[in-house]
Design a protein around this motif. Structure first.
Motif, PDB file in Angstrom:
ATOM      1  N   ALA A 160       0.859  -1.186   0.000  1.00  0.00           N
ATOM      2  CA  ALA A 160       0.000   0.000   0.000  1.00  0.00           C
ATOM      3  C   ALA A 160       0.892   1.231   0.000  1.00  0.00           C
ATOM      4  O   ALA A 160       1.384   1.670   1.047  1.00  0.00           O
ATOM      5  N   ILE A 161       1.141   1.730  -1.219  1.00  0.00           N
ATOM      6  CA  ILE A 161       2.008   2.910  -1.366  1.00  0.00           C
ATOM      7  C   ILE A 161       1.139   4.107  -1.748  1.00  0.00           C
ATOM      8  O   ILE A 161      -0.049   3.975  -2.033  1.00  0.00           O
ATOM      9  N   SER A 162       1.754   5.258  -1.777  1.00  0.00           N
ATOM     10  CA  SER A 162       1.014   6.479  -2.065  1.00  0.00           C
ATOM     11  C   SER A 162       1.590   7.071  -3.352  1.00  0.00           C
ATOM     12  O   SER A 162       2.808   7.245  -3.456  1.00  0.00           O
ATOM     13  N   LEU A 163       0.719   7.333  -4.319  1.00  0.00           N
ATOM     14  CA  LEU A 163       1.217   7.758  -5.643  1.00  0.00           C
ATOM     15  C   LEU A 163       0.987   9.236  -5.895  1.00  0.00           C
ATOM     16  O   LEU A 163      -0.149   9.716  -5.871  1.00  0.00           O
ATOM     17  N   PHE A 164       2.070   9.966  -6.136  1.00  0.00           N
ATOM     18  CA  PHE A 164       2.015  11.391  -6.498  1.00  0.00           C
ATOM     19  C   PHE A 164       2.364  11.505  -7.979  1.00  0.00           C
ATOM     20  O   PHE A 164       2.841  10.536  -8.576  1.00  0.00           O
ATOM     21  N   PRO A 165       2.137  12.677  -8.591  1.00  0.00           N
ATOM     22  CA  PRO A 165       2.361  12.741 -10.045  1.00  0.00           C
ATOM     23  C   PRO A 165       3.758  12.326 -10.491  1.00  0.00           C
ATOM     24  O   PRO A 165       3.918  11.691 -11.526  1.00  0.00           O
ATOM     25  N   ARG A 166       4.786  12.690  -9.713  1.00  0.00           N
ATOM     26  CA  ARG A 166       6.137  12.366 -10.185  1.00  0.00           C
ATOM     27  C   ARG A 166       6.911  11.413  -9.276  1.00  0.00           C
ATOM     28  O   ARG A 166       8.084  11.144  -9.514  1.00  0.00           O
ATOM     29  N   HIS A 167       6.270  10.968  -8.211  1.00  0.00           N
ATOM     30  CA  HIS A 167       6.983  10.014  -7.345  1.00  0.00           C
ATOM     31  C   HIS A 167       6.014   9.149  -6.545  1.00  0.00           C
ATOM     32  O   HIS A 167       4.828   9.448  -6.450  1.00  0.00           O
ATOM     33  N   ILE A 168       6.582   8.105  -5.977  1.00  0.00           N
ATOM     34  CA  ILE A 168       5.831   7.246  -5.054  1.00  0.00           C
ATOM     35  C   ILE A 168       6.297   7.616  -3.648  1.00  0.00           C
ATOM     36  O   ILE A 168       7.501   7.689  -3.387  1.00  0.00           O
ATOM     37  N   ARG A 169       5.327   7.871  -2.768  1.00  0.00           N
ATOM     38  CA  ARG A 169       5.708   8.239  -1.399  1.00  0.00           C
ATOM     39  C   ARG A 169       5.763   6.986  -0.530  1.00  0.00           C
ATOM     40  O   ARG A 169       4.809   6.222  -0.469  1.00  0.00           O
ATOM     41  N   ILE A 170       6.891   6.825   0.131  1.00  0.00           N
ATOM     42  CA  ILE A 170       7.024   5.715   1.083  1.00  0.00           C
ATOM     43  C   ILE A 170       7.225   6.331   2.467  1.00  0.00           C
ATOM     44  O   ILE A 170       8.143   7.141   2.665  1.00  0.00           O
ATOM     45  N   VAL A 171       6.327   5.996   3.379  1.00  0.00           N
ATOM     46  CA  VAL A 171       6.423   6.552   4.734  1.00  0.00           C
ATOM     47  C   VAL A 171       6.818   5.411   5.670  1.00  0.00           C
ATOM     48  O   VAL A 171       6.107   4.410   5.776  1.00  0.00           O
ATOM     49  N   ILE A 172       7.953   5.581   6.313  1.00  0.00           N
ATOM     50  CA  ILE A 172       8.431   4.534   7.230  1.00  0.00           C
ATOM     51  C   ILE A 172       7.893   4.841   8.631  1.00  0.00           C
ATOM     52  O   ILE A 172       8.533   5.507   9.442  1.00  0.00           O
ATOM     53  N   MET A 173       6.693   4.339   8.859  1.00  0.00           N
ATOM     54  CA  MET A 173       6.045   4.538  10.159  1.00  0.00           C
ATOM     55  C   MET A 173       6.554   3.475  11.147  1.00  0.00           C
ATOM     56  O   MET A 173       7.184   2.511  10.736  1.00  0.00           O
ATOM     57  N   PRO A 174       6.235   3.628  12.435  1.00  0.00           N
ATOM     58  CA  PRO A 174       6.783   2.686  13.426  1.00  0.00           C
ATOM     59  C   PRO A 174       6.410   1.217  13.209  1.00  0.00           C
ATOM     60  O   PRO A 174       7.101   0.331  13.700  1.00  0.00           O
ATOM     61  N   HIS A 175       5.322   0.945  12.461  1.00  0.00           N
ATOM     62  CA  HIS A 175       4.969  -0.460  12.248  1.00  0.00           C
ATOM     63  C   HIS A 175       5.830  -1.112  11.170  1.00  0.00           C
ATOM     64  O   HIS A 175       5.770  -2.313  10.968  1.00  0.00           O
ATOM     65  N   VAL A 176       6.624  -0.321  10.454  1.00  0.00           N
ATOM     66  CA  VAL A 176       7.462  -0.878   9.375  1.00  0.00           C
ATOM     67  C   VAL A 176       8.797  -1.340   9.974  1.00  0.00           C
ATOM     68  O   VAL A 176       9.510  -0.572  10.597  1.00  0.00           O
ATOM     69  N   GLN A 177       9.085  -2.608   9.781  1.00  0.00           N
ATOM     70  CA  GLN A 177      10.310  -3.206  10.331  1.00  0.00           C
ATOM     71  C   GLN A 177      11.366  -3.337   9.229  1.00  0.00           C
ATOM     72  O   GLN A 177      11.050  -3.259   8.049  1.00  0.00           O
ATOM     73  N   GLU A 178      12.585  -3.622   9.675  1.00  0.00           N
ATOM     74  CA  GLU A 178      13.698  -3.783   8.732  1.00  0.00           C
ATOM     75  C   GLU A 178      13.378  -4.833   7.654  1.00  0.00           C
ATOM     76  O   GLU A 178      13.635  -4.625   6.474  1.00  0.00           O
ATOM     77  N   LYS A 179      12.766  -5.951   8.079  1.00  0.00           N
ATOM     78  CA  LYS A 179      12.478  -7.023   7.102  1.00  0.00           C
ATOM     79  C   LYS A 179      11.495  -6.537   6.023  1.00  0.00           C
ATOM     80  O   LYS A 179      11.586  -6.933   4.868  1.00  0.00           O
ATOM     81  N   HIS A 180      10.583  -5.641   6.397  1.00  0.00           N
ATOM     82  CA  HIS A 180       9.640  -5.124   5.402  1.00  0.00           C
ATOM     83  C   HIS A 180      10.365  -4.238   4.390  1.00  0.00           C
ATOM     84  O   HIS A 180      10.083  -4.287   3.193  1.00  0.00           O
ATOM     85  N   VAL A 181      11.311  -3.454   4.880  1.00  0.00           N
ATOM     86  CA  VAL A 181      12.095  -2.595   3.975  1.00  0.00           C
ATOM     87  C   VAL A 181      12.894  -3.477   3.020  1.00  0.00           C
ATOM     88  O   VAL A 181      12.968  -3.200   1.818  1.00  0.00           O
ATOM     89  N   GLU A 182      13.451  -4.553   3.554  1.00  0.00           N
ATOM     90  CA  GLU A 182      14.221  -5.453   2.687  1.00  0.00           C
ATOM     91  C   GLU A 182      13.323  -6.104   1.630  1.00  0.00           C
ATOM     92  O   GLU A 182      13.694  -6.173   0.458  1.00  0.00           O
ATOM     93  N   GLU A 183      12.139  -6.552   2.049  1.00  0.00           N
ATOM     94  CA  GLU A 183      11.198  -7.169   1.095  1.00  0.00           C
ATOM     95  C   GLU A 183      10.783  -6.156   0.018  1.00  0.00           C
ATOM     96  O   GLU A 183      10.675  -6.488  -1.158  1.00  0.00           O
ATOM     97  N   LEU A 184      10.581  -4.926   0.452  1.00  0.00           N
ATOM     98  CA  LEU A 184      10.184  -3.878  -0.492  1.00  0.00           C
ATOM     99  C   LEU A 184      11.287  -3.653  -1.528  1.00  0.00           C
ATOM    100  O   LEU A 184      11.016  -3.578  -2.737  1.00  0.00           O
ATOM    101  N   LEU A 185      12.529  -3.616  -1.056  1.00  0.00           N
ATOM    102  CA  LEU A 185      13.652  -3.407  -1.976  1.00  0.00           C
ATOM    103  C   LEU A 185      13.773  -4.582  -2.947  1.00  0.00           C
ATOM    104  O   LEU A 185      14.019  -4.388  -4.143  1.00  0.00           O
TER     105      LEU A 185
END
Ligand code: 0PR
Length: 389
Positions: free
Chosen positions: A352-377
């Motif tokens: 669930a990402i947020s789409l702006f006209p020229r970029h995708i916004r990624i918000v690293i809120m406290p529920h996002v863990q290191e493993k999620h960032v790795e999976e996203l990458l």
């Protein structure tokens, strides 16, 4: 659907709700990486549920909750460099921004008014202007996505009543040069509001941690009010926004006397009448429980992951970041691929990402863990390979 005549028992309803709500995203999954909300702190959730009967709209009935709200505002004030601050816990950033512009309009005592906001301003300013009969003038941004103060100066006319600066833009988490806006506001005698709906619970703690943080709060002399939302990085349950005024007299500019209430004559200075005392109690609880140290830890963890993500994205060929992150928001962009295609692919993979006209916004809120960032990458790498064909 017609309302049924006979009521259903708790068990049946719970079963139905659990099954029907299963399809929603959950913060615990770590897949929500485009939202500015998160799981409320467990203790805030508990206190919120416990005090649901409290109504700050009839403060005479609940003077103790009113006192807690005042204390909460003092805590917010000290976080924002002003122990004299006053204000309210409201429904969110939108109501807070409406109250700020409403205050500015009342103080100006004129019609046909204009408010200058950065082009990056949240849509709540458009809503506020529509509601209040104000004209919004949008100032250009510089190449770092901050408001261009020269453009603000040029836009100022005798009709201008207020300026707005943003400390944590919706799209990229950028902080405007509030000190320069303040100089202009003081010179031209204009109301200056800072929208720190997101950044208000981030920047002070990043500063504590030694990050370079620009001045954005009441330490800047021209700032009259600040929006700061506990239901974003404050870890409070929804709804909890904050409108913080420099002093008590500014808080009372928009205020109604309600003489007939059951708790006795009272004052209401928010847009809504009946309003949640539980929200204010939950904010009080989480701020007291975490303390500066607790927020520092949470913000530090989010920022650490944000920096990691922002460093790793450009290593994927064709991807880059819109700007170096100031807070826990990353703008993912590409000069090679259409970001809408990348967003589509991410959504197919249940991000669930947020789409702006020229970029995708990624918000690293406290529920996002290191493993999620790795999976996203990893998913981003796969998507890029797929788009290359
Ligand atoms: N000011 C700024 C800078 C904001 O980013 C927002 C909302 C507001 C004011 C308005 O706040 P309320 O939504 O509390 O009235 N920013 C988020 C956004 O538009 C709101 C949000 C939060 C959206 C969680 C989606 C979501 O899942 O992105």
């Amino acid at each position: 659907m017609k309302m049924q005549v006979k009521g259903l028992p708790e068990k049946t309803l719970l079963r139905e709700l659990e099954s029907r709500l299963k399809g929603d995203f959950s913060f615990n999954s770590g897949r929500i990486v485009g939202s500015m909300c998160t799981n409320p702190h467990p203790l805030a959730r508990k206190m919120y549920a416990r005090f649901l009967d409290k109504n700050l709209g009839d403060s005479g009935l609940f003077p103790a909750v009113t006192a807690l709200e005042e204390e909460t505002l003092k805590m917010l004030g000290t976080v924002l460099s002003n122990p004299e601050a006053s204000g309210h816990i409201v429904t969110g950033g939108t109501e807070a921004n409406v109250l700020a512009l409403w205050t500015a309009r009342k103080l100006a005592k004129k019609t046909n008014c204009e408010v200058i906001v950065p082009a990056s301003a949240h849509c709540s300013f458009d809503k506020a202007a529509d509601l209040l009969g104000l004209k919004i003038v949008k100032a250009r941004l510089n190449d770092r996505f901050q408001v261009d103060v020269e453009s603000v100066k040029k836009a100022a006319t005798p009709k201008t009543i207020a300026l707005v600066g943003i400390a944590g833009t919706t799209a990229l988490g950028v902080v405007d040069p509030v000190d320069e806006l303040s100089e202009l506001a003081l010179e031209k005698n204009l109301y200056l509001h800072v929208d720190a709906a997101f950044g208000g619970f981030v920047l002070p703690f990043l500063k504590d941690l030694g990050y370079k943080v620009p001045d954005f709060d009441f330490a800047v002399p021209g700032v009259c009010s600040i929006t700061v939302d506990p239901h974003k990085m404050g870890l409070a349950p929804i709804p909890a926004g904050g409108i913080v005024f420099r002093n008590e007299s500014l808080r009372k500019v928009v205020s109604w006397d309600i003489p007939y209430l059951s708790g006795g004559e009272t004052e209401q200075a928010t847009l809504v009448g009946t309003r949640s005392g539980a929200s204010a109690i939950a904010v009080w609880t989480v701020m007291k429980h975490l303390g500066r140290e607790g927020y520092r830890k949470t913000v530090g963890k989010c920022m650490h992951l944000t920096v990691k993500l922002a460093e790793e994205i450009p290593k994927i060929r064709g991807l880059s970041v819109a700007t170096e992150p100031t807070m826990n928001i990353v703008g993912l962009k590409s000069d090679t691929f259409d970001v809408r295609r990348i967003a589509e692919e991410l959504r197919l993979r249940k991000w669930a990402i947020s789409l702006f006209p020229r970029h995708i916004r990624i918000v690293i809120m406290p529920h996002v863990q290191e493993k999620h960032v790795e999976e996203l990458l990893q998913d981003l790498s796969k998507i890029v390979d797929k788009l290359r064909g």
